[in-house]
Design an enzyme around this catalytic site. Structure first.
Site, PDB file in Angstrom:
ATOM      1  N   TYR A 192       0.837  -1.198   0.000  1.00 46.66           N
ATOM      2  CA  TYR A 192       0.000   0.000   0.000  1.00 46.66           C
ATOM      3  C   TYR A 192       0.879   1.257   0.000  1.00 46.66           C
ATOM      4  O   TYR A 192       0.565   2.231  -0.674  1.00 46.66           O
ATOM      5  CB  TYR A 192      -0.949   0.011   1.203  1.00 46.66           C
ATOM      6  CG  TYR A 192      -2.053  -1.011   1.081  1.00 46.66           C
ATOM      7  CD1 TYR A 192      -3.164  -0.766   0.280  1.00 46.66           C
ATOM      8  CD2 TYR A 192      -1.992  -2.220   1.757  1.00 46.66           C
ATOM      9  CE1 TYR A 192      -4.179  -1.703   0.155  1.00 46.66           C
ATOM     10  CE2 TYR A 192      -3.002  -3.164   1.638  1.00 46.66           C
ATOM     11  CZ  TYR A 192      -4.097  -2.900   0.841  1.00 46.66           C
ATOM     12  OH  TYR A 192      -5.093  -3.827   0.709  1.00 46.66           O
ATOM     13  N   ASN A 250     -12.898   0.286  -5.066  1.00 51.05           N
ATOM     14  CA  ASN A 250     -12.825  -0.119  -6.459  1.00 51.05           C
ATOM     15  C   ASN A 250     -14.027  -0.998  -6.820  1.00 51.05           C
ATOM     16  O   ASN A 250     -14.193  -2.086  -6.284  1.00 51.05           O
ATOM     17  CB  ASN A 250     -11.515  -0.892  -6.691  1.00 51.05           C
ATOM     18  CG  ASN A 250     -11.395  -1.447  -8.072  1.00 51.05           C
ATOM     19  OD1 ASN A 250     -11.964  -0.924  -9.024  1.00 51.05           O
ATOM     20  ND2 ASN A 250     -10.638  -2.530  -8.192  1.00 51.05           N
ATOM     21  N   CYS A 289      -6.899  -4.235  -7.896  1.00 50.30           N
ATOM     22  CA  CYS A 289      -6.588  -3.871  -6.516  1.00 50.30           C
ATOM     23  C   CYS A 289      -6.049  -5.065  -5.724  1.00 50.30           C
ATOM     24  O   CYS A 289      -5.385  -4.875  -4.700  1.00 50.30           O
ATOM     25  CB  CYS A 289      -7.808  -3.266  -5.836  1.00 50.30           C
ATOM     26  SG  CYS A 289      -9.252  -4.343  -5.819  1.00 50.30           S
ATOM     27  N   HIS A 290      -6.301  -6.271  -6.206  1.00 47.70           N
ATOM     28  CA  HIS A 290      -5.801  -7.464  -5.509  1.00 47.70           C
ATOM     29  C   HIS A 290      -4.274  -7.533  -5.523  1.00 47.70           C
ATOM     30  O   HIS A 290      -3.693  -8.274  -4.743  1.00 47.70           O
ATOM     31  CB  HIS A 290      -6.395  -8.736  -6.138  1.00 47.70           C
ATOM     32  CG  HIS A 290      -5.984  -8.954  -7.556  1.00 47.70           C
ATOM     33  ND1 HIS A 290      -6.666  -8.390  -8.619  1.00 47.70           N
ATOM     34  CD2 HIS A 290      -4.937  -9.642  -8.084  1.00 47.70           C
ATOM     35  CE1 HIS A 290      -6.074  -8.750  -9.745  1.00 47.70           C
ATOM     36  NE2 HIS A 290      -5.025  -9.503  -9.453  1.00 47.70           N
ATOM     37  N   GLU A 325      -1.209 -15.265 -10.566  1.00 43.90           N
ATOM     38  CA  GLU A 325      -0.377 -14.315 -11.301  1.00 43.90           C
ATOM     39  C   GLU A 325       1.111 -14.636 -11.184  1.00 43.90           C
ATOM     40  O   GLU A 325       1.850 -14.478 -12.150  1.00 43.90           O
ATOM     41  CB  GLU A 325      -0.692 -12.891 -10.838  1.00 43.90           C
ATOM     42  CG  GLU A 325      -2.072 -12.461 -11.280  1.00 43.90           C
ATOM     43  CD  GLU A 325      -2.390 -11.010 -11.012  1.00 43.90           C
ATOM     44  OE1 GLU A 325      -1.591 -10.322 -10.344  1.00 43.90           O
ATOM     45  OE2 GLU A 325      -3.448 -10.547 -11.490  1.00 43.90           O
TER      46      GLU A 325
END
Length: 166
Positions: A104, A127, A135-136, A162
């Site tokens: 963050y 979001n 945002c993840h 990912e």
């Protein structure tokens, strides 16, 4: 006409709401629009919502992403409405690369406001178009996932997915 559709994915059902131009107004890992609509800005609200079997490019992008094509979501247009900082932060979120953990604090710096960590976190929590505004990809400074509207287990799944495919 505003349309919605749900796609079955390995991470669970994924629902998207799009406007007449195919622009995503709300999305997330749920089968129900009722879970999405409270996040849509009042200025973007609509009266008629029609279920569609397929949302064309949006459905294809969701499917491709979950199959490992992490860039499939990059060009899908989205529309969210809020103040200048949140609008900017959401654009910046779309530039955060998959597979790399970003805190963050790092995200706040990317927005040009390094001391605005809470505002950066607020951009994530507000979001409305999850996945397309990823945002993840933002985590706590210690690497833990923190909170996620669609649940910490789903966020862990996305981050693992990912890392595996980037």
């Amino acid at each position: 006409m505003i349309k919605w559709s749900t796609v079955d994915t390995p991470a669970g059902p994924f629902c998207a709401v799009v406007d007449a131009d195919g622009v995503v107004l709300a999305s997330g890992w749920t089968a129900y629009t009722d879970d999405l609509l409270p996040q849509v800005a009042p200025s973007l609200m609509f009266e008629t919502l029609v279920e569609a079997p397929d949302l064309g490019p949006v459905t294809r992008a969701v499917t491709a992403y979950h199959e490992g094509d992490l860039e499939a979501i990059d060009d899908i247009p989205v529309n969210q409405s809020s103040g200048p900082y949140l609008q900017h932060a959401w654009k910046v979120l779309r530039t955060v690369a998959p597979g790399k953990l970003t805190s963050y604090a790092e995200f706040a710096s990317l927005t040009g406001k390094p001391r605005a960590v809470r505002a950066a976190a607020s951009a994530c929590s507000r979001n409305a178009v999850a996945l397309f505004v990823p945002c993840h990809r933002i985590v706590r400074s210690d690497g833990s996932v923190g909170e996620f509207r669609w649940g910490p287990d789903r966020k862990k799944w996305l981050l693992h997915h990912e890392r595996t495919h980037s």
